[in-house]
Design a protein around this motif. Structure first.
Motif, PDB file in Angstrom:
ATOM      1  N   TYR A 243      13.020  11.928  -7.237  1.00 40.49           N
ATOM      2  CA  TYR A 243      12.362  10.666  -6.084  1.00 40.49           C
ATOM      3  C   TYR A 243      12.961  10.065  -5.955  1.00 40.49           C
ATOM      4  CZ  TYR A 243       8.117  10.422  -3.045  1.00 40.49           C
ATOM      5  OH  TYR A 243       6.782   9.643  -1.781  1.00 40.49           O
ATOM      6  N   ARG A 244      13.130   9.809  -4.149  1.00 37.22           N
ATOM      7  CA  ARG A 244      13.635   8.514  -3.652  1.00 37.22           C
ATOM      8  C   ARG A 244      12.911   7.850  -2.252  1.00 37.22           C
ATOM      9  NH1 ARG A 244      15.284   6.839  -8.387  1.00 37.22           N
ATOM     10  NH2 ARG A 244      17.047   8.567  -9.606  1.00 37.22           N
ATOM     11  N   GLU A 245      12.411   6.897  -2.779  1.00 36.10           N
ATOM     12  CA  GLU A 245      12.186   6.089  -1.436  1.00 36.10           C
ATOM     13  C   GLU A 245      13.163   4.739  -0.834  1.00 36.10           C
ATOM     14  OE1 GLU A 245       9.126   6.287   0.763  1.00 36.10           O
ATOM     15  OE2 GLU A 245       8.280   7.951  -0.288  1.00 36.10           O
ATOM     16  N   TRP A 246      13.752   4.444   0.043  1.00 39.03           N
ATOM     17  CA  TRP A 246      14.384   2.930   0.170  1.00 39.03           C
ATOM     18  C   TRP A 246      13.170   2.897   1.706  1.00 39.03           C
ATOM     19  CZ3 TRP A 246      17.835   2.718  -3.224  1.00 39.03           C
ATOM     20  CH2 TRP A 246      17.732   3.507  -4.196  1.00 39.03           C
ATOM     21  N   ILE A 247      13.796   1.158   1.638  1.00 45.81           N
ATOM     22  CA  ILE A 247      13.374   0.375   2.927  1.00 45.81           C
ATOM     23  C   ILE A 247      14.052   0.217   3.712  1.00 45.81           C
ATOM     24  CG2 ILE A 247      12.395  -2.049   1.276  1.00 45.81           C
ATOM     25  CD1 ILE A 247       9.738  -1.688   3.076  1.00 45.81           C
ATOM     26  N   ALA A 248      13.414   0.125   4.389  1.00 50.37           N
ATOM     27  CA  ALA A 248      16.199  -1.217   5.535  1.00 50.37           C
ATOM     28  C   ALA A 248      16.113  -1.836   5.305  1.00 50.37           C
ATOM     29  CB  ALA A 248      15.309  -1.027   7.392  1.00 50.37           C
ATOM     30  N   GLU A 249      17.288  -1.998   4.876  1.00 50.05           N
ATOM     31  CA  GLU A 249      17.453  -3.777   5.318  1.00 50.05           C
ATOM     32  C   GLU A 249      18.853  -4.159   5.705  1.00 50.05           C
ATOM     33  OE1 GLU A 249      19.771  -6.690   3.551  1.00 50.05           O
ATOM     34  OE2 GLU A 249      21.100  -4.327   3.354  1.00 50.05           O
ATOM     35  N   ASP A 250      19.067  -2.795   6.214  1.00 44.51           N
ATOM     36  CA  ASP A 250      20.863  -3.561   7.212  1.00 44.51           C
ATOM     37  C   ASP A 250      20.454  -2.297   7.844  1.00 44.51           C
ATOM     38  OD1 ASP A 250      22.686  -4.523   8.807  1.00 44.51           O
ATOM     39  OD2 ASP A 250      23.849  -3.506   7.165  1.00 44.51           O
ATOM     40  N   VAL A 251      19.964  -2.288   8.728  1.00 40.47           N
ATOM     41  CA  VAL A 251      19.043  -1.152   9.776  1.00 40.47           C
ATOM     42  C   VAL A 251      18.836  -1.457  11.352  1.00 40.47           C
ATOM     43  CG1 VAL A 251      18.147   0.556  10.752  1.00 40.47           C
ATOM     44  CG2 VAL A 251      18.171   0.411   8.224  1.00 40.47           C
ATOM     45  N   LYS A 252      20.010  -1.229  12.430  1.00 39.28           N
ATOM     46  CA  LYS A 252      20.192  -2.214  13.409  1.00 39.28           C
ATOM     47  C   LYS A 252      19.348  -1.316  14.716  1.00 39.28           C
ATOM     48  CE  LYS A 252      23.475  -5.794  12.350  1.00 39.28           C
ATOM     49  NZ  LYS A 252      22.650  -5.690  10.490  1.00 39.28           N
ATOM     50  N   ALA A 253      19.070  -1.427  15.418  1.00 43.09           N
ATOM     51  CA  ALA A 253      18.683  -0.341  16.509  1.00 43.09           C
ATOM     52  C   ALA A 253      19.822  -0.215  17.391  1.00 43.09           C
ATOM     53  CB  ALA A 253      17.597  -1.234  18.316  1.00 43.09           C
TER      54      ALA A 253
ATOM     55  N   ALA B  33       0.945  -1.519   0.012  1.00 42.77           N
ATOM     56  CA  ALA B  33      -0.243  -0.388  -0.245  1.00 42.77           C
ATOM     57  C   ALA B  33       0.989   1.019   0.475  1.00 42.77           C
ATOM     58  CB  ALA B  33      -0.832   0.112   1.277  1.00 42.77           C
ATOM     59  N   TYR B  34       1.717   1.381   0.730  1.00 44.17           N
ATOM     60  CA  TYR B  34       2.899   2.602   0.779  1.00 44.17           C
ATOM     61  C   TYR B  34       3.585   2.325  -0.530  1.00 44.17           C
ATOM     62  CZ  TYR B  34       6.362   5.906   1.813  1.00 44.17           C
ATOM     63  OH  TYR B  34       6.897   6.739   2.495  1.00 44.17           O
ATOM     64  N   ARG B  35       3.929   1.329  -1.175  1.00 36.06           N
ATOM     65  CA  ARG B  35       4.696   1.560  -2.365  1.00 36.06           C
ATOM     66  C   ARG B  35       3.725   1.975  -3.549  1.00 36.06           C
ATOM     67  NH1 ARG B  35       6.715  -3.186  -3.051  1.00 36.06           N
ATOM     68  NH2 ARG B  35       7.821  -3.497  -2.777  1.00 36.06           N
ATOM     69  N   GLN B  36       2.458   1.843  -3.452  1.00 40.35           N
ATOM     70  CA  GLN B  36       1.322   2.455  -4.134  1.00 40.35           C
ATOM     71  C   GLN B  36       1.101   3.770  -4.310  1.00 40.35           C
ATOM     72  OE1 GLN B  36      -2.262   0.260  -4.651  1.00 40.35           O
ATOM     73  NE2 GLN B  36      -1.417  -1.037  -5.142  1.00 40.35           N
ATOM     74  N   MET B  37       0.967   4.094  -3.522  1.00 42.90           N
ATOM     75  CA  MET B  37       1.408   5.793  -2.081  1.00 42.90           C
ATOM     76  C   MET B  37       2.448   6.714  -2.747  1.00 42.90           C
ATOM     77  SD  MET B  37       0.308   7.374   1.273  1.00 42.90           S
ATOM     78  CE  MET B  37       1.706   8.110   2.074  1.00 42.90           C
ATOM     79  N   ALA B  38       3.090   6.221  -2.393  1.00 46.08           N
ATOM     80  CA  ALA B  38       4.682   6.453  -2.926  1.00 46.08           C
ATOM     81  C   ALA B  38       4.567   6.620  -4.221  1.00 46.08           C
ATOM     82  CB  ALA B  38       5.996   5.877  -2.515  1.00 46.08           C
ATOM     83  N   ALA B  39       4.509   5.266  -5.239  1.00 44.86           N
ATOM     84  CA  ALA B  39       4.567   5.847  -6.394  1.00 44.86           C
ATOM     85  C   ALA B  39       3.897   6.776  -7.054  1.00 44.86           C
ATOM     86  CB  ALA B  39       4.425   4.780  -7.646  1.00 44.86           C
ATOM     87  N   LEU B  40       2.643   7.225  -6.606  1.00 45.83           N
ATOM     88  CA  LEU B  40       1.570   8.395  -7.401  1.00 45.83           C
ATOM     89  C   LEU B  40       2.601   9.670  -6.420  1.00 45.83           C
ATOM     90  CD1 LEU B  40      -0.521   9.470  -7.583  1.00 45.83           C
ATOM     91  CD2 LEU B  40      -2.146   9.020  -6.374  1.00 45.83           C
TER      92      LEU B  40
END
Length: 119
Positions: free
Chosen positions: A38-48, A18-25
């Motif tokens: 315009y760039r959107e990135w999702i965490a892959e190697d993000v630790k607390a 749902a977010y991917r669709q919203m971000a694409a629009l």
């Protein structure tokens, strides 16, 4: 030199599509109104972290993942012009209802940045 708006938000893992669709629009709208990138990135190697981290900054919950994004503009003035046009675009009106967003906007943070080093 360019100017960048950056933002970070917590996204429910079951809302990625749902977010991917919203971000694409949203990306299409910003680009049509003049954003250079315009760039959107999702965490892959993000630790607390122990003191600070992306997960801590958004108070990440177990069922969420971090999104890191930016929009590039020609300048701060250009950013202000493009954002005004994009935010008044009727295609985004449906995205502005907090109850319908696929993420918690209260834990999102953002800001505008000018260049420091460009290689």
């Amino acid at each position: 030199m360019a100017y960048v708006d950056g933002y970070v938000l917590p996204l429910k893992k079951d809302k990625i599509d749902a977010y991917r669709q919203m971000a694409a629009l949203a990306g299409s709208v910003w680009r049509e109104h003049g954003a250079l990138e315009y760039r959107e990135w999702i965490a892959e190697d993000v630790k607390a972290g122990e003191h600070t981290s992306f997960p801590q900054a958004v108070q990440l919950k177990d069922d969420e993942i971090v999104v890191f994004s930016w929009i590039v503009f020609e300048s701060r003035d250009h950013r202000d012009e493009v954002n005004a046009k994009a935010m008044s675009d009727p295609r985004l009106a449906g995205m502005m209802n907090p109850a319908e967003m696929p993420f918690d906007g209260k834990r999102m943070f953002w800001g505008g940045f000018e260049p420091l080093v460009a290689l």
